[in-house]
Design a protein around this motif. Structure first.
Motif, PDB file in Angstrom:
ATOM      1  N   PRO A   1       0.806  -1.234   0.000  1.00  0.00           N
ATOM      2  CA  PRO A   1       0.000   0.000   0.000  1.00  0.00           C
ATOM      3  C   PRO A   1       0.833   1.276   0.000  1.00  0.00           C
ATOM      4  O   PRO A   1       0.475   2.257  -0.647  1.00  0.00           O
TER       5      PRO A   1
ATOM      6  N   SER B   1      13.165  -3.004  -5.831  1.00  0.00           N
ATOM      7  CA  SER B   1      12.840  -2.824  -7.255  1.00  0.00           C
ATOM      8  C   SER B   1      11.427  -2.287  -7.453  1.00  0.00           C
ATOM      9  O   SER B   1      11.137  -1.682  -8.496  1.00  0.00           O
TER      10      SER B   1
ATOM     11  N   GLU C   1       0.752  -8.179   0.405  1.00  0.00           N
ATOM     12  CA  GLU C   1       1.867  -7.224   0.470  1.00  0.00           C
ATOM     13  C   GLU C   1       1.806  -6.339   1.709  1.00  0.00           C
ATOM     14  O   GLU C   1       2.827  -5.788   2.119  1.00  0.00           O
ATOM     15  N   GLU C   2       0.637  -6.187   2.301  1.00  0.00           N
ATOM     16  CA  GLU C   2       0.537  -5.319   3.476  1.00  0.00           C
ATOM     17  C   GLU C   2       1.385  -5.829   4.643  1.00  0.00           C
ATOM     18  O   GLU C   2       1.656  -5.083   5.583  1.00  0.00           O
TER      19      GLU C   2
ATOM     20  N   LEU D   1       4.509  -6.914   4.292  1.00  0.00           N
ATOM     21  CA  LEU D   1       5.945  -6.718   4.027  1.00  0.00           C
ATOM     22  C   LEU D   1       6.652  -5.968   5.163  1.00  0.00           C
ATOM     23  O   LEU D   1       7.754  -6.366   5.560  1.00  0.00           O
ATOM     24  N   PRO D   2       6.052  -4.895   5.692  1.00  0.00           N
ATOM     25  CA  PRO D   2       6.739  -4.190   6.790  1.00  0.00           C
ATOM     26  C   PRO D   2       6.952  -5.083   8.020  1.00  0.00           C
ATOM     27  O   PRO D   2       7.933  -4.893   8.753  1.00  0.00           O
TER      28      PRO D   2
ATOM     29  N   ASP E   1      10.054  -6.998   7.242  1.00  0.00           N
ATOM     30  CA  ASP E   1      11.209  -6.098   7.328  1.00  0.00           C
ATOM     31  C   ASP E   1      11.591  -5.825   8.785  1.00  0.00           C
ATOM     32  O   ASP E   1      12.767  -5.935   9.156  1.00  0.00           O
TER      33      ASP E   1
ATOM     34  N   GLU F   1      15.176  -6.927  10.275  1.00  0.00           N
ATOM     35  CA  GLU F   1      16.096  -5.860  10.710  1.00  0.00           C
ATOM     36  C   GLU F   1      16.384  -5.957  12.211  1.00  0.00           C
ATOM     37  O   GLU F   1      17.503  -5.714  12.655  1.00  0.00           O
TER      38      GLU F   1
ATOM     39  N   ALA G   1      17.715  -6.186   3.868  1.00  0.00           N
ATOM     40  CA  ALA G   1      16.282  -5.873   3.913  1.00  0.00           C
ATOM     41  C   ALA G   1      15.725  -5.661   2.499  1.00  0.00           C
ATOM     42  O   ALA G   1      14.613  -6.105   2.181  1.00  0.00           O
ATOM     43  N   ILE G   2      16.501  -4.981   1.655  1.00  0.00           N
ATOM     44  CA  ILE G   2      16.081  -4.792   0.263  1.00  0.00           C
ATOM     45  C   ILE G   2      15.853  -6.156  -0.395  1.00  0.00           C
ATOM     46  O   ILE G   2      14.832  -6.394  -1.048  1.00  0.00           O
TER      47      ILE G   2
ATOM     48  N   THR H   1      12.765  -8.210   1.184  1.00  0.00           N
ATOM     49  CA  THR H   1      11.457  -7.688   0.749  1.00  0.00           C
ATOM     50  C   THR H   1      11.241  -7.945  -0.748  1.00  0.00           C
ATOM     51  O   THR H   1      10.122  -8.194  -1.186  1.00  0.00           O
ATOM     52  N   GLU H   2      12.331  -7.918  -1.490  1.00  0.00           N
ATOM     53  CA  GLU H   2      12.274  -8.243  -2.924  1.00  0.00           C
ATOM     54  C   GLU H   2      11.768  -9.677  -3.123  1.00  0.00           C
ATOM     55  O   GLU H   2      10.839  -9.932  -3.905  1.00  0.00           O
TER      56      GLU H   2
ATOM     57  N   ASN I   1       8.185 -10.239  -1.867  1.00  0.00           N
ATOM     58  CA  ASN I   1       7.270  -9.689  -2.886  1.00  0.00           C
ATOM     59  C   ASN I   1       7.065 -10.696  -4.017  1.00  0.00           C
ATOM     60  O   ASN I   1       5.937 -10.952  -4.451  1.00  0.00           O
TER      61      ASN I   1
ATOM     62  N   GLU J   1       9.179  -1.384 -16.025  1.00  0.00           N
ATOM     63  CA  GLU J   1       8.889  -1.101 -14.617  1.00  0.00           C
ATOM     64  C   GLU J   1       9.218  -2.286 -13.711  1.00  0.00           C
ATOM     65  O   GLU J   1       9.398  -2.112 -12.510  1.00  0.00           O
TER      66      GLU J   1
ATOM     67  N   ARG K   1      13.671  -6.276 -12.171  1.00  0.00           N
ATOM     68  CA  ARG K   1      14.994  -5.983 -11.592  1.00  0.00           C
ATOM     69  C   ARG K   1      15.256  -6.722 -10.285  1.00  0.00           C
ATOM     70  O   ARG K   1      16.378  -6.710  -9.774  1.00  0.00           O
ATOM     71  N   GLY K   2      14.226  -7.330  -9.710  1.00  0.00           N
ATOM     72  CA  GLY K   2      14.327  -7.875  -8.356  1.00  0.00           C
ATOM     73  C   GLY K   2      15.448  -8.871  -8.168  1.00  0.00           C
ATOM     74  O   GLY K   2      16.326  -8.678  -7.312  1.00  0.00           O
TER      75      GLY K   2
END
Lengths: 111, 139
Positions: free
Chosen positions: A24, A56, B17-18, B20-21, B24, B28, B45-46, B49-50, B53, B107, B110-111
């Protein structure tokens, strides 16, 4: 991620804050960019000073914003790119795609 | 509504996806407990989450009844994280290169490239009922 925005000298400045990882939060930035187009703002700056990191999904949103603006006769530029995001732009060669400036004022003056 | 479940060094989330935090924050927090520097924490973390996702969207097709599990551990100075979903997986060796000129303005795509760039090791294993990606990085 939080997002604030303002207009300065006819340029829309978007200031996301936090992490851009998808879900979101990312939708907020995506929608704001499209709102700029709908409102006729053809000059947009994304100030990345307060973005801790992005994955990404975040890069995809920047690309989407750039192409949306260009397709509508506008331009999107970056300001205050942090070291972490700069390294991602370099790895992905997007550094060749985006125009980046050291400050918002410098980016505004470049239009 | 289903919620994330944390047991020891593993977090399990519904494929939305909500959450994901939540992943993370969990990762972390543990990395800080390991004494990891902030730059390395951001890199990991990048990548996590990649991959989560990817698992949510491509692996589990955002089906909230399917789970993504993320497990973290450390051996000596190497952090290893596994991300397991219930999907059929992907061929890591035959993905389009996002840095090819014709792909630069796409778009998506790249992940995995970013994960392979930031991590020391990336392995994909196809299970009977899912896919497991393991990443490792020296801290």
């Amino acid at each position: 991620m939080n997002l604030t925005d303002f207009i300065k000298d006819g340029v829309a400045v978007l200031q996301p804050k936090g992490k851009i990882m998808g879900g979101p939060d990312a939708t907020i930035l995506h929608e704001k960019l499209h709102e700029c187009v709908e409102n006729g703002n053809k000059k947009v700056i994304i100030d990345l000073a307060k973005v801790e990191w992005m994955n990404s999904t975040g890069l995809g949103i920047l690309i989407s914003g750039l192409t949306t603006m260009r397709n509508n006769g506008g331009e999107l530029k970056l300001a205050n790119v942090t070291d972490k995001i700069q390294s991602l732009l370099t790895i992905t060669k997007l550094v060749t795609v985006f125009e980046a400036h050291d400050s918002v004022d410098e980016a505004i003056a470049s239009f | 509504m289903k919620k994330p479940i944390i047991v020891d060094n593993t977090i399990r989330i519904p494929s939305q996806e909500e959450f994901l935090p939540d992943v993370d924050s969990f990762i972390e927090g543990i990395l800080r407990g390991f004494g990891t520097d902030e730059t390395t924490i951001a890199d990991i973390a990048i990548c996590v989450t990649e991959l989560v996702n990817n698992s949510i969207i491509h692996g589990n097709k955002s089906d909230p009844d399917k789970e993504v599990a993320v497990e973290i551990g450390k051996t000596d100075s190497v952090v290893e994280i596994t991300i397991t979903d219930e999907g059929t997986g992907f061929d890591i060796e035959h993905l389009e290169s996002p840095i090819d000129e014709q792909n630069l303005l796409k778009e998506v795509g790249r992940g995995i490239f970013i994960v392979r760039s930031l991590m020391d090791r990336v392995d994909v294993k196809f299970l009977k009922d899912g896919t497991r990606v393991t990443i490792a990085k020296k801290i």
